[in-house]
Design a protein around this motif. Structure first.
Motif, PDB file in Angstrom:
ATOM      1  N   LEU A  52       0.851  -1.184   0.000  1.00 18.04           N
ATOM      2  CA  LEU A  52       0.000   0.000   0.000  1.00 18.04           C
ATOM      3  C   LEU A  52       0.886   1.233   0.000  1.00 18.04           C
ATOM      4  O   LEU A  52       1.785   1.354   0.834  1.00 18.04           O
ATOM      5  CB  LEU A  52      -0.910   0.005   1.235  1.00 18.04           C
ATOM      6  CG  LEU A  52      -1.798   1.234   1.419  1.00 18.04           C
ATOM      7  CD1 LEU A  52      -2.775   1.391   0.259  1.00 18.04           C
ATOM      8  CD2 LEU A  52      -2.552   1.136   2.739  1.00 18.04           C
ATOM      9  N   GLN A  53       0.632   2.122  -0.950  1.00 21.18           N
ATOM     10  CA  GLN A  53       1.356   3.383  -1.052  1.00 21.18           C
ATOM     11  C   GLN A  53       0.339   4.520  -1.035  1.00 21.18           C
ATOM     12  O   GLN A  53      -0.738   4.396  -1.619  1.00 21.18           O
ATOM     13  CB  GLN A  53       2.150   3.452  -2.361  1.00 21.18           C
ATOM     14  CG  GLN A  53       3.138   2.320  -2.543  1.00 21.18           C
ATOM     15  CD  GLN A  53       4.286   2.403  -1.572  1.00 21.18           C
ATOM     16  OE1 GLN A  53       4.798   3.478  -1.282  1.00 21.18           O
ATOM     17  NE2 GLN A  53       4.707   1.256  -1.053  1.00 21.18           N
ATOM     18  N   GLU A  54       0.696   5.612  -0.387  1.00 24.32           N
ATOM     19  CA  GLU A  54      -0.186   6.777  -0.335  1.00 24.32           C
ATOM     20  C   GLU A  54       0.633   8.021  -0.664  1.00 24.32           C
ATOM     21  O   GLU A  54       1.682   8.240  -0.070  1.00 24.32           O
ATOM     22  CB  GLU A  54      -0.811   6.908   1.050  1.00 24.32           C
ATOM     23  CG  GLU A  54      -1.815   8.021   1.160  1.00 24.32           C
ATOM     24  CD  GLU A  54      -2.549   8.016   2.499  1.00 24.32           C
ATOM     25  OE1 GLU A  54      -2.955   9.099   2.926  1.00 24.32           O
ATOM     26  OE2 GLU A  54      -2.721   6.940   3.096  1.00 24.32           O
ATOM     27  N   THR A  55       0.142   8.793  -1.641  1.00 25.23           N
ATOM     28  CA  THR A  55       0.830  10.018  -2.018  1.00 25.23           C
ATOM     29  C   THR A  55      -0.180  11.156  -2.114  1.00 25.23           C
ATOM     30  O   THR A  55      -1.355  10.942  -2.424  1.00 25.23           O
ATOM     31  CB  THR A  55       1.551   9.885  -3.380  1.00 25.23           C
ATOM     32  OG1 THR A  55       0.616   9.528  -4.382  1.00 25.23           O
ATOM     33  CG2 THR A  55       2.655   8.857  -3.317  1.00 25.23           C
ATOM     34  N   ARG A  56       0.322  12.340  -1.846  1.00 23.77           N
ATOM     35  CA  ARG A  56      -0.511  13.534  -1.976  1.00 23.77           C
ATOM     36  C   ARG A  56       0.243  14.494  -2.871  1.00 23.77           C
ATOM     37  O   ARG A  56       1.236  15.097  -2.448  1.00 23.77           O
ATOM     38  CB  ARG A  56      -0.779  14.141  -0.613  1.00 23.77           C
ATOM     39  CG  ARG A  56      -1.809  15.226  -0.669  1.00 23.77           C
ATOM     40  CD  ARG A  56      -2.216  15.600   0.724  1.00 23.77           C
ATOM     41  NE  ARG A  56      -3.422  16.383   0.656  1.00 23.77           N
ATOM     42  CZ  ARG A  56      -4.069  16.799   1.699  1.00 23.77           C
ATOM     43  NH1 ARG A  56      -3.640  16.479   2.898  1.00 23.77           N
ATOM     44  NH2 ARG A  56      -5.145  17.520   1.564  1.00 23.77           N
ATOM     45  N   GLU A  57      -0.213  14.609  -4.107  1.00 22.75           N
ATOM     46  CA  GLU A  57       0.510  15.411  -5.082  1.00 22.75           C
ATOM     47  C   GLU A  57       0.065  16.864  -5.108  1.00 22.75           C
ATOM     48  O   GLU A  57       0.809  17.728  -5.548  1.00 22.75           O
ATOM     49  CB  GLU A  57       0.389  14.777  -6.455  1.00 22.75           C
ATOM     50  CG  GLU A  57       1.055  13.412  -6.462  1.00 22.75           C
ATOM     51  CD  GLU A  57       0.962  12.703  -7.775  1.00 22.75           C
ATOM     52  OE1 GLU A  57       0.729  13.354  -8.790  1.00 22.75           O
ATOM     53  OE2 GLU A  57       1.125  11.480  -7.770  1.00 22.75           O
ATOM     54  N   ASP A  58      -1.144  17.117  -4.679  1.00 25.15           N
ATOM     55  CA  ASP A  58      -1.604  18.489  -4.501  1.00 25.15           C
ATOM     56  C   ASP A  58      -2.665  18.482  -3.410  1.00 25.15           C
ATOM     57  O   ASP A  58      -3.123  17.421  -2.997  1.00 25.15           O
ATOM     58  CB  ASP A  58      -2.085  19.110  -5.817  1.00 25.15           C
ATOM     59  CG  ASP A  58      -3.427  18.618  -6.300  1.00 25.15           C
ATOM     60  OD1 ASP A  58      -4.355  18.438  -5.486  1.00 25.15           O
ATOM     61  OD2 ASP A  58      -3.581  18.437  -7.517  1.00 25.15           O
ATOM     62  N   PRO A  59      -3.053  19.624  -2.896  1.00 21.54           N
ATOM     63  CA  PRO A  59      -3.960  19.647  -1.740  1.00 21.54           C
ATOM     64  C   PRO A  59      -5.354  19.083  -2.008  1.00 21.54           C
ATOM     65  O   PRO A  59      -6.067  18.750  -1.081  1.00 21.54           O
ATOM     66  CB  PRO A  59      -4.058  21.128  -1.381  1.00 21.54           C
ATOM     67  CG  PRO A  59      -3.017  21.823  -2.150  1.00 21.54           C
ATOM     68  CD  PRO A  59      -2.581  20.948  -3.254  1.00 21.54           C
ATOM     69  N   ARG A  60      -5.705  18.925  -3.275  1.00 26.54           N
ATOM     70  CA  ARG A  60      -7.066  18.476  -3.602  1.00 26.54           C
ATOM     71  C   ARG A  60      -7.205  16.970  -3.702  1.00 26.54           C
ATOM     72  O   ARG A  60      -8.327  16.459  -3.632  1.00 26.54           O
ATOM     73  CB  ARG A  60      -7.531  19.103  -4.912  1.00 26.54           C
ATOM     74  CG  ARG A  60      -7.601  20.623  -4.864  1.00 26.54           C
ATOM     75  CD  ARG A  60      -7.897  21.202  -6.214  1.00 26.54           C
ATOM     76  NE  ARG A  60      -6.795  20.838  -7.115  1.00 26.54           N
ATOM     77  CZ  ARG A  60      -6.895  20.726  -8.432  1.00 26.54           C
ATOM     78  NH1 ARG A  60      -8.034  20.935  -9.018  1.00 26.54           N
ATOM     79  NH2 ARG A  60      -5.861  20.410  -9.163  1.00 26.54           N
ATOM     80  N   PHE A  61      -6.114  16.239  -3.891  1.00 28.20           N
ATOM     81  CA  PHE A  61      -6.207  14.801  -4.122  1.00 28.20           C
ATOM     82  C   PHE A  61      -5.135  14.020  -3.378  1.00 28.20           C
ATOM     83  O   PHE A  61      -3.983  14.433  -3.313  1.00 28.20           O
ATOM     84  CB  PHE A  61      -6.085  14.474  -5.618  1.00 28.20           C
ATOM     85  CG  PHE A  61      -7.237  14.946  -6.425  1.00 28.20           C
ATOM     86  CD1 PHE A  61      -8.438  14.255  -6.422  1.00 28.20           C
ATOM     87  CD2 PHE A  61      -7.135  16.105  -7.175  1.00 28.20           C
ATOM     88  CE1 PHE A  61      -9.512  14.713  -7.160  1.00 28.20           C
ATOM     89  CE2 PHE A  61      -8.207  16.561  -7.923  1.00 28.20           C
ATOM     90  CZ  PHE A  61      -9.394  15.868  -7.917  1.00 28.20           C
ATOM     91  N   THR A  62      -5.554  12.880  -2.869  1.00 28.73           N
ATOM     92  CA  THR A  62      -4.649  11.896  -2.299  1.00 28.73           C
ATOM     93  C   THR A  62      -4.822  10.627  -3.122  1.00 28.73           C
ATOM     94  O   THR A  62      -5.943  10.234  -3.434  1.00 28.73           O
ATOM     95  CB  THR A  62      -4.979  11.619  -0.826  1.00 28.73           C
ATOM     96  OG1 THR A  62      -4.825  12.834  -0.103  1.00 28.73           O
ATOM     97  CG2 THR A  62      -4.073  10.557  -0.237  1.00 28.73           C
ATOM     98  N   THR A  63      -3.716  10.009  -3.483  1.00 32.70           N
ATOM     99  CA  THR A  63      -3.765   8.791  -4.280  1.00 32.70           C
ATOM    100  C   THR A  63      -3.260   7.622  -3.449  1.00 32.70           C
ATOM    101  O   THR A  63      -2.183   7.692  -2.863  1.00 32.70           O
ATOM    102  CB  THR A  63      -2.914   8.937  -5.560  1.00 32.70           C
ATOM    103  OG1 THR A  63      -3.425  10.035  -6.318  1.00 32.70           O
ATOM    104  CG2 THR A  63      -2.950   7.666  -6.388  1.00 32.70           C
ATOM    105  N   LEU A  64      -4.074   6.575  -3.394  1.00 31.74           N
ATOM    106  CA  LEU A  64      -3.682   5.332  -2.727  1.00 31.74           C
ATOM    107  C   LEU A  64      -3.525   4.262  -3.797  1.00 31.74           C
ATOM    108  O   LEU A  64      -4.415   4.093  -4.650  1.00 31.74           O
ATOM    109  CB  LEU A  64      -4.733   4.907  -1.713  1.00 31.74           C
ATOM    110  CG  LEU A  64      -4.804   5.793  -0.485  1.00 31.74           C
ATOM    111  CD1 LEU A  64      -5.890   6.820  -0.656  1.00 31.74           C
ATOM    112  CD2 LEU A  64      -5.027   4.974   0.732  1.00 31.74           C
ATOM    113  N   THR A  65      -2.399   3.576  -3.758  1.00 30.88           N
ATOM    114  CA  THR A  65      -2.124   2.481  -4.679  1.00 30.88           C
ATOM    115  C   THR A  65      -2.003   1.215  -3.838  1.00 30.88           C
ATOM    116  O   THR A  65      -1.176   1.140  -2.929  1.00 30.88           O
ATOM    117  CB  THR A  65      -0.821   2.732  -5.456  1.00 30.88           C
ATOM    118  OG1 THR A  65      -0.913   4.013  -6.082  1.00 30.88           O
ATOM    119  CG2 THR A  65      -0.606   1.669  -6.514  1.00 30.88           C
ATOM    120  N   PHE A  66      -2.852   0.240  -4.148  1.00 30.85           N
ATOM    121  CA  PHE A  66      -2.963  -0.987  -3.359  1.00 30.85           C
ATOM    122  C   PHE A  66      -2.765  -2.181  -4.277  1.00 30.85           C
ATOM    123  O   PHE A  66      -3.437  -2.301  -5.301  1.00 30.85           O
ATOM    124  CB  PHE A  66      -4.349  -1.032  -2.716  1.00 30.85           C
ATOM    125  CG  PHE A  66      -4.654  -2.258  -1.906  1.00 30.85           C
ATOM    126  CD1 PHE A  66      -3.814  -2.690  -0.902  1.00 30.85           C
ATOM    127  CD2 PHE A  66      -5.827  -2.962  -2.138  1.00 30.85           C
ATOM    128  CE1 PHE A  66      -4.123  -3.814  -0.143  1.00 30.85           C
ATOM    129  CE2 PHE A  66      -6.146  -4.080  -1.385  1.00 30.85           C
ATOM    130  CZ  PHE A  66      -5.293  -4.503  -0.384  1.00 30.85           C
TER     131      PHE A  66
END
Length: 100
Positions: free
Chosen positions: A67-81
């Protein structure tokens, strides 16, 4: 059968017969707890159905996850599972969560 709202899995298989289900959810930060809850449901099912079987597949385990979690800008968080397993594990996962 359990319905998933956020996780939409793509499936691939290696030459040794191990399958991998990959999902990515990009959502507003306030929805991240809902995505985490869905991931936890999948992991709880995996542990309950295949107890004490998590680990490296090339060392004989039945299933594993990343599980990876990234926040590339304040509007979106991306989780890769990613969830990988043996043929039996993958068949049971497909059946439980209606994955095709």
């Amino acid at each position: 059968m359990t319905e998933l709202r956020y996780l939409d899995f793509d499936y691939s298989e290696d030459t040794e017969g191990h399958g991998t289900f990959d999902a990515m959810a990009s959502t507003a930060p306030e929805k991240v707890p809902e995505v985490h809850a869905e991931i936890e449901r999948v992991l709880a099912w995996a542990e309950a159905t295949f107890p004490n079987a998590r680990g490296a597949l090339d060392e004989g385990a039945t299933w594993d996850h990343d599980l990876q979690e990234t926040r590339e800008d304040p509007r979106f968080t991306t989780l890769t599972f990613s969830l990988s397993g043996t043929a039996d594990f993958c068949a049971a996962l497909r059946e439980q969560f209606a994955l095709d």
